[in-house]
Scaffold this motif. Structure first.
Motif, PDB file in Angstrom:
ATOM      1  N   GLY A 167       0.821  -1.196   0.000  1.00  0.00           N
ATOM      2  CA  GLY A 167       0.000   0.000   0.000  1.00  0.00           C
ATOM      3  C   GLY A 167       0.860   1.254   0.000  1.00  0.00           C
ATOM      4  N   CYS A 168       0.444   2.265  -0.756  1.00  0.00           N
ATOM      5  CA  CYS A 168       1.245   3.487  -0.903  1.00  0.00           C
ATOM      6  C   CYS A 168       0.356   4.730  -0.850  1.00  0.00           C
ATOM      7  N   LEU A 169       0.988   5.859  -0.586  1.00  0.00           N
ATOM      8  CA  LEU A 169       0.390   7.168  -0.797  1.00  0.00           C
ATOM      9  C   LEU A 169       1.119   7.843  -1.949  1.00  0.00           C
ATOM     10  N   VAL A 170       0.374   8.411  -2.861  1.00  0.00           N
ATOM     11  CA  VAL A 170       0.983   9.171  -3.949  1.00  0.00           C
ATOM     12  C   VAL A 170       1.463  10.506  -3.384  1.00  0.00           C
ATOM     13  N   VAL A 171       2.711  10.865  -3.674  1.00  0.00           N
ATOM     14  CA  VAL A 171       3.294  12.077  -3.100  1.00  0.00           C
ATOM     15  C   VAL A 171       3.809  13.001  -4.197  1.00  0.00           C
ATOM     16  N   GLY A 172       3.940  14.258  -3.830  1.00  0.00           N
ATOM     17  CA  GLY A 172       4.470  15.259  -4.734  1.00  0.00           C
ATOM     18  C   GLY A 172       5.974  15.401  -4.594  1.00  0.00           C
ATOM     19  N   PRO A 173       6.559  16.394  -5.260  1.00  0.00           N
ATOM     20  CA  PRO A 173       8.010  16.605  -5.208  1.00  0.00           C
ATOM     21  C   PRO A 173       8.536  16.847  -3.801  1.00  0.00           C
ATOM     22  N   ASP A 174       7.683  17.373  -2.908  1.00  0.00           N
ATOM     23  CA  ASP A 174       8.133  17.636  -1.542  1.00  0.00           C
ATOM     24  C   ASP A 174       7.964  16.430  -0.626  1.00  0.00           C
ATOM     25  N   GLY A 175       7.508  15.320  -1.166  1.00  0.00           N
ATOM     26  CA  GLY A 175       7.328  14.112  -0.363  1.00  0.00           C
ATOM     27  C   GLY A 175       6.037  14.051   0.407  1.00  0.00           C
ATOM     28  N   GLN A 176       5.192  15.064   0.289  1.00  0.00           N
ATOM     29  CA  GLN A 176       3.911  15.094   0.988  1.00  0.00           C
ATOM     30  C   GLN A 176       2.813  14.507   0.105  1.00  0.00           C
ATOM     31  N   PRO A 177       1.797  13.905   0.726  1.00  0.00           N
ATOM     32  CA  PRO A 177       0.711  13.308  -0.050  1.00  0.00           C
ATOM     33  C   PRO A 177       0.107  14.295  -1.043  1.00  0.00           C
TER      34      PRO A 177
END
Length: 380
Positions: free
Chosen positions: A142-152
């Motif tokens: 299971g994963c969370l999709v994150v942006g360039p800053d590592g936040q969801p």
């Protein structure tokens, strides 16, 4: 398949000590079980699934677990994972689960991070409870999709929490599985670092619907997971009763002229254990079959059907742990040795009953719904 499980039962039981010492299922044993289809019972017919009913699938898990708890557990986890074949788009469904040798496993909770890239996702993370993952042909996390800053940060198409399917070569296993029971399940931590997952090789459990419409895809993923865990616990507990019966006919407690079987307390405890376990097993199979018949008729389960399944699964798992504990107590000093199957049953059921899908706290959800209170049913 059930006949095959029984036929393999003797050889499996004979290797229980080896399985426990190894900490995972021996690969030659995995290869013996693989042709039965038990590791992929919920793969749909068009992908070559074995076409069992829901009740039959649980009977298979229970039978394997009777002979060895870790084997039954790994069968349950792999088959539950195979239910997701109906949620994967082509060609990934066939690639991951179409091969008769396919075995899936992993951990659903979003412990990983997925970065969108051209053609898919780059995944990194560490997950716990990787039951059977060492012999899997595909490993999910299971994963969370994150942006360039590592936040969801969900993708523009709404992809937020995928359960991604990775190749075994992308996985590093971390030897954390030093436990009291179910020691042979190989439920180690596993890790991926910057693994590439091609576009669409994932599912969002509870958020997106199935790709294939069939009886399995109309069933509840979490309900089947809970029932698989409970079925393994019931099989182990049934074994504990039989082992106690075998012991009681010959053992004379210290200072007694009667065998353990001749003691009234043993007789009553054994009868109660058999009745409680049989009743709990019957309740769960009844709840599952009711929902299965609805699924065959093209109807998704109602909230109350899912509630009944989860209630029955938790009850069965907790009852199994209590029954195995009672057989351990009745057996006395003979059961404390590692060579005793009764103590292994006691340890294995105690661990099985701790699983999040059948832990006592899950009764709160069932109780809230029965009382008519507002309740989050996302993971029901």
């Amino acid at each position: 398949m059930l006949a095959a499980a029984r036929e393999l039962g003797g050889p499996i039981s004979a290797r229980s000590a080896e399985i426990e010492a190894l900490g995972t299922l021996p690969m030659d044993l995995v290869d013996e079980i693989r042709p039965t289809g038990a590791f992929r019972m919920y793969v749909p017919e068009d992908l070559g699934g074995p076409q069992v009913t829901a009740v039959e699938s649980l009977e298979v898990v229970e039978e394997f677990a009777y002979h060895d708890g870790s084997v039954g557990w790994c069968v349950a986890i792999a088959s539950t994972t195979s239910l997701l074949a109906s949620y994967l788009p082509d060609p990934h469904a066939g690639d991951r689960f179409g091969d008769p040798a396919a075995i899936g496993g992993g951990f659903v909770m979003p412990r990983g991070r997925a970065v969108p890239v051209d053609g898919g996702l780059r995944v990194s993370g560490r997950w716990q409870w990787g039951s059977g993952t060492k012999h899997c042909t595909t490993v999910g996390g299971g994963c969370l999709v994150v942006g360039p800053d590592g936040q969801p940060q969900p993708r523009d198409d709404g992809l937020a929490a995928p359960f991604v399917f990775m190749d075994p070569g992308d996985i590093t296993f971390i030897e954390t599985w030093d436990v009291a029971g179910l020691a042979g399940t190989g439920s180690v931590d596993f890790e991926a670092r910057d693994a590439f997952v091609p576009e669409g090789r994932w599912v969002q459990i509870g958020s997106t619907g199935p790709v294939r419409d069939n009886a399995w895809s109309r069933f509840s993923f979490y309900g089947l997971l809970a029932c698989g865990v409970a079925s393994a616990a019931v099989g182990i507990a049934r074994r504990s009763i039989d082992e106690l019966v075998d012991l009681a006919g010959a053992k004379k407690p210290q200072g007694s002229g009667r065998t353990l079987a001749e003691r009234a307390a043993t007789q009553a405890e054994t009868a109660q254990a058999e009745a409680r376990l049989s009743a709990a097993w019957g309740l769960m199979l009844d709840a599952v079959d009711d929902t299965w018949q609805s699924a065959l008729a093209g109807q998704p389960p109602t909230v109350d059907q899912k509630r009944r399944i989860r209630l029955a699964a938790t009850h069965a798992a907790q009852t199994a742990a209590d029954v195995a504990a009672s057989m351990f107590r009745v057996a006395g000093g003979a059961a404390v040795y590692r060579s005793s199957p009764i103590q292994r049953c006691f340890r294995d059921t105690a661990v099985a009953a701790q699983h999040a899908m059948v832990a006592p706290r899950t009764l709160e959800t069932a109780g809230r719904l029965r009382l008519g209170l507002p309740t989050d049913t996302t993971t029901l």
